[in-house]
Design a protein around this motif. Sequence first.
Motif, PDB file in Angstrom:
ATOM      1  N   GLU A   1       0.837  -1.203   0.000  1.00 14.52           N
ATOM      2  CA  GLU A   1       0.000   0.000   0.000  1.00 14.52           C
ATOM      3  C   GLU A   1       0.871   1.252   0.000  1.00 14.52           C
ATOM      4  O   GLU A   1       0.579   2.233  -0.701  1.00 14.52           O
ATOM      5  CB  GLU A   1      -0.920  -0.008   1.222  1.00 14.52           C
ATOM      6  N   ALA A   2       1.953   1.213   0.765  1.00 13.83           N
ATOM      7  CA  ALA A   2       2.863   2.365   0.821  1.00 13.83           C
ATOM      8  C   ALA A   2       3.489   2.632  -0.543  1.00 13.83           C
ATOM      9  O   ALA A   2       3.682   3.790  -0.935  1.00 13.83           O
ATOM     10  CB  ALA A   2       3.945   2.120   1.868  1.00 13.83           C
ATOM     11  N   ASP A   3       3.823   1.578  -1.276  1.00 12.20           N
ATOM     12  CA  ASP A   3       4.431   1.740  -2.600  1.00 12.20           C
ATOM     13  C   ASP A   3       3.482   2.463  -3.551  1.00 12.20           C
ATOM     14  O   ASP A   3       3.901   3.357  -4.301  1.00 12.20           O
ATOM     15  CB  ASP A   3       4.792   0.374  -3.193  1.00 12.20           C
ATOM     16  N   PHE A   4       2.217   2.072  -3.536  1.00 10.65           N
ATOM     17  CA  PHE A   4       1.247   2.712  -4.425  1.00 10.65           C
ATOM     18  C   PHE A   4       0.915   4.133  -3.970  1.00 10.65           C
ATOM     19  O   PHE A   4       0.810   5.056  -4.785  1.00 10.65           O
ATOM     20  CB  PHE A   4      -0.027   1.869  -4.516  1.00 10.65           C
ATOM     21  N   ARG A   5       0.779   4.329  -2.663  1.00 12.24           N
ATOM     22  CA  ARG A   5       0.445   5.670  -2.163  1.00 12.24           C
ATOM     23  C   ARG A   5       1.574   6.664  -2.435  1.00 12.24           C
ATOM     24  O   ARG A   5       1.326   7.828  -2.757  1.00 12.24           O
ATOM     25  CB  ARG A   5       0.143   5.611  -0.663  1.00 12.24           C
ATOM     26  N   SER A   6       2.802   6.210  -2.312  1.00 14.21           N
ATOM     27  CA  SER A   6       3.929   7.120  -2.526  1.00 14.21           C
ATOM     28  C   SER A   6       4.069   7.526  -3.994  1.00 14.21           C
ATOM     29  O   SER A   6       4.732   8.526  -4.295  1.00 14.21           O
ATOM     30  CB  SER A   6       5.226   6.466  -2.034  1.00 14.21           C
ATOM     31  N   ALA A   7       3.449   6.771  -4.897  1.00 17.92           N
ATOM     32  CA  ALA A   7       3.536   7.085  -6.321  1.00 17.92           C
ATOM     33  C   ALA A   7       2.454   8.068  -6.772  1.00 17.92           C
ATOM     34  O   ALA A   7       2.506   8.591  -7.890  1.00 17.92           O
ATOM     35  CB  ALA A   7       3.434   5.804  -7.144  1.00 17.92           C
ATOM     36  N   LEU A   8       1.479   8.340  -5.910  1.00 24.05           N
ATOM     37  CA  LEU A   8       0.386   9.245  -6.268  1.00 24.05           C
ATOM     38  C   LEU A   8       0.867  10.681  -6.404  1.00 24.05           C
ATOM     39  O   LEU A   8       1.777  11.119  -5.704  1.00 24.05           O
ATOM     40  CB  LEU A   8      -0.720   9.179  -5.212  1.00 24.05           C
ATOM     41  N   GLN A   9       0.242  11.412  -7.326  1.00 22.10           N
ATOM     42  CA  GLN A   9       0.494  12.838  -7.499  1.00 22.10           C
ATOM     43  C   GLN A   9      -0.841  13.574  -7.494  1.00 22.10           C
ATOM     44  O   GLN A   9      -1.903  12.955  -7.554  1.00 22.10           O
ATOM     45  CB  GLN A   9       1.243  13.085  -8.813  1.00 22.10           C
ATOM     46  N   THR A  10      -0.768  14.880  -7.449  1.00 13.39           N
ATOM     47  CA  THR A  10      -2.019  15.661  -7.412  1.00 13.39           C
ATOM     48  C   THR A  10      -2.813  15.519  -8.706  1.00 13.39           C
ATOM     49  O   THR A  10      -4.033  15.713  -8.709  1.00 13.39           O
ATOM     50  CB  THR A  10      -1.698  17.155  -7.185  1.00 13.39           C
ATOM     51  N   ASN A  11      -2.150  15.155  -9.814  1.00 11.50           N
ATOM     52  CA  ASN A  11      -2.838  15.010 -11.095  1.00 11.50           C
ATOM     53  C   ASN A  11      -3.102  13.550 -11.476  1.00 11.50           C
ATOM     54  O   ASN A  11      -3.438  13.253 -12.617  1.00 11.50           O
ATOM     55  CB  ASN A  11      -2.055  15.693 -12.214  1.00 11.50           C
TER      56      ASN A  11
END
Length: 388
Positions: free
Chosen positions: A128-138
Amino acid sequence: MKSNKMGMNTICAHAGELKDEQFKGAISPLYMSSSYAYENVDVKRYPRYFNTPNQEALGKKIAALEHTEAGMIFGSGMAAVSHSLLAFLQKGDHIVLQKTLYGGTYNFVVEEFEKFGIEYTFANGFSEADFRSALQTNTKVIYVETPSNPLMLLTDLEMISKIAREHNLVSIIDNTFASPINQNPADFGIDIIIHSATKYMGGHSDICAGAVAASNKHMEQIWNLSKNIGGSLSDYTVWLLERSLKTMALRVKAQNRNAKKMAKWLQKHPLVAKVYYPGLKEHPDYLLARKQMRGYSGMLSFELIPSVNPEAFMEALQLIKQSMSLAGVESTILSPAKTSHALLTAEERTHQGISDNLLRFSVGIEEKKDLVEDIEQAFEAVVNKELV
């Protein structure tokens, strides 16, 4: 009967079938016309609009199989992938993708997205941390593939849908390796389910097609793009695919059983370094597989020890075919480094854990003893040759 009340074999055999009102035949009639009336009709039909009678009917079967409201059929698995992604991404948007993907999907992203001004990030891992850290505002879309090709790694679908809901993202999965028989991502909150219908849905290595299942709302957005790009399937192939789907549950369950038996046997073989199959207790995602899958697929991969030449081994096989695709009733084998992931650089393959000694094994419906005998004689041939 409502399709959500029927068993899987019944859905395969009956959902979305066209009634032969004229002659009362037992199977769906085939409508080959590419031109339909437009006046005084309920539906203005046109093949490129994905709404011929056979296209519509098969879409309903796909939806019933994947527990969604709507389904669409495409000319290939990559057509289903590309149309679905481009329907929800535009210039300035960002997508988060799973670390390991089918080589064609990976290549589509890295080769084409920059032209469209679409940004992308591959998650560093599967947590979950791997996917969340890849998120951006866009970020607009999150895309996964589970089990993955070719290492059979799993992604937690409930976790992905949770992240997507929290950030108002569209979640998309390639469900090809599992098939609807083994896994229904919509039940875990995934928005869009993609298949290379060439594989388990077709099942006989004679059809090239793609499928998408989603809600009516999401499907309308995909359709709005797809009708302009074109990627529909001929009605004859649609009809053949509907025929093949009738036996999918029977085929896949038999392949599941065979694959698990072969995985256990290969795991003990002295010339095999490692086996990748989520149905093995030793697999790192075994508990997750039990949670979100009903069966563990007919696909597995295994790594030969360094002293065994993978090309010589495959050439020595007599029953198992050295072939490009997968999921047919016949067993096939290939080198991902030279086929499905050949478009990746050597460094990219190494990063994904794909070695030159890794072989992908699509287990068919043959008897286990025959598959074992074929592999054993191939190993003996290779070893004897190396000793000469």
